[in-house]
Design an enzyme around this catalytic site. Sequence first.
Site, short mmCIF file in Angstrom:
data_model
loop_
_atom_site.label_atom_id
_atom_site.label_comp_id
_atom_site.label_asym_id
_atom_site.label_seq_id
_atom_site.Cartn_x
_atom_site.Cartn_y
_atom_site.Cartn_z
N ASP A 1 0.80 -1.22 0.00
CA ASP A 1 0.00 0.00 0.00
C ASP A 1 0.84 1.28 0.00
OD1 ASP A 1 0.94 -0.36 2.61
OD2 ASP A 1 -1.00 -0.96 3.37
N ASN B 1 -7.33 -2.61 14.10
CA ASN B 1 -8.75 -2.90 13.82
C ASN B 1 -8.91 -4.14 12.94
OD1 ASN B 1 -7.84 -2.01 11.37
ND2 ASN B 1 -9.33 -0.35 11.14
N HIS C 1 -7.16 -4.77 10.13
CA HIS C 1 -6.90 -4.62 8.70
C HIS C 1 -5.60 -5.31 8.31
CE1 HIS C 1 -4.70 -0.47 9.33
NE2 HIS C 1 -3.80 -1.43 9.26
N GLU D 1 -9.64 -1.90 5.29
CA GLU D 1 -10.32 -1.56 6.54
C GLU D 1 -11.66 -2.29 6.66
OE1 GLU D 1 -8.42 0.13 8.45
OE2 GLU D 1 -8.13 2.20 7.84
C1 GLP Z 1 -0.55 -0.25 8.61
C2 GLP Z 1 -0.21 -0.79 7.22
C3 GLP Z 1 -0.09 -2.27 7.25
C4 GLP Z 1 0.61 -2.64 8.55
C5 GLP Z 1 -0.34 -2.44 9.68
C6 GLP Z 1 0.28 -2.64 11.05
O1 GLP Z 1 -1.46 0.75 8.61
N1 GLP Z 1 -1.04 -0.38 6.14
O2 GLP Z 1 0.56 -2.75 6.11
O3 GLP Z 1 1.03 -3.96 8.49
O4 GLP Z 1 -0.98 -1.21 9.57
O5 GLP Z 1 1.18 -1.62 11.36
P1 GLP Z 1 2.19 -1.66 12.56
O6 GLP Z 1 3.18 -2.73 12.25
O7 GLP Z 1 2.83 -0.30 12.60
O8 GLP Z 1 1.42 -1.97 13.76
#
Ligand code: GLP
Length: 243
Positions: A70, A139, A141, A146
Amino acid sequence: MIELPDAASVSEQVAARLLTERRFRPEQPLGLATGRTMEPVYASLVRQLALLPEAEQERLRERWLSFNLDEYVGVPPGTAGSFRRVMQEQLVRPLGLDPERVRLPDGLAADPDAEARRYGEELAAAGGIGLQLLGLGLNGHVGFNEPPCEADVACRCVPLCATTRQANASGFSGDPGAVPRRAITLGLREILAARSILLVVTGTSKAGILRRLLSTSPSPQLPASWLRHHPDVTVFADPEALG
Ligand code: GLP
């Protein structure tokens, strides 16, 4: 499910899996993620690659091909919050990769919906993802899919939840209001089409959502729950995330 004694061991093992995939299954690209969970994973990957013979390192660099999940819409690639910049700092520069071989959606494209379609087509033309690395959002995702989210959605431009913008504020001077409202993300369709999936979950903040994920059946309310339909998913977790 693989439970390891700490986040450092998780990072080492996940990095080793990524490296093995790139060395011995180069016919399909890697699927990569950003986020705090992945920072130590990429640091381990950089360390492990440096231990290989120089000729093998060079071969890996030449053959590298990865597609990130993304990117934010409207964030210039040089700014702190952009995922392209994150990849540049955590992987491209330390590994000495050709940036062209570390692909991400173009968050500055004039038409983000068209860019999402183009990115999905580019991935399909490259053979689809071989090994997909995933983090878990608070959440539920994966990528920026989402909730609520169906299992068949493809790469597209999506609005981000307030909770996600809050969680990702650190990339934008701690200001959730500065986090973009939209992003381009691979969909569950491309993610579930990967040959293998590694879901990495570390830290106490993820304990609640991981518990939910492990105890509920697949539903749009928890996008990561669709991973249960995939035949080859490995969850790597540390004791904090497992509560
Ligand atoms: C983000 C990204 C994801 C990531 C997830 C967890 O928003 N879009 O690709 O894996 O949320 O993030 P984190 O590792 O900072 O908890």
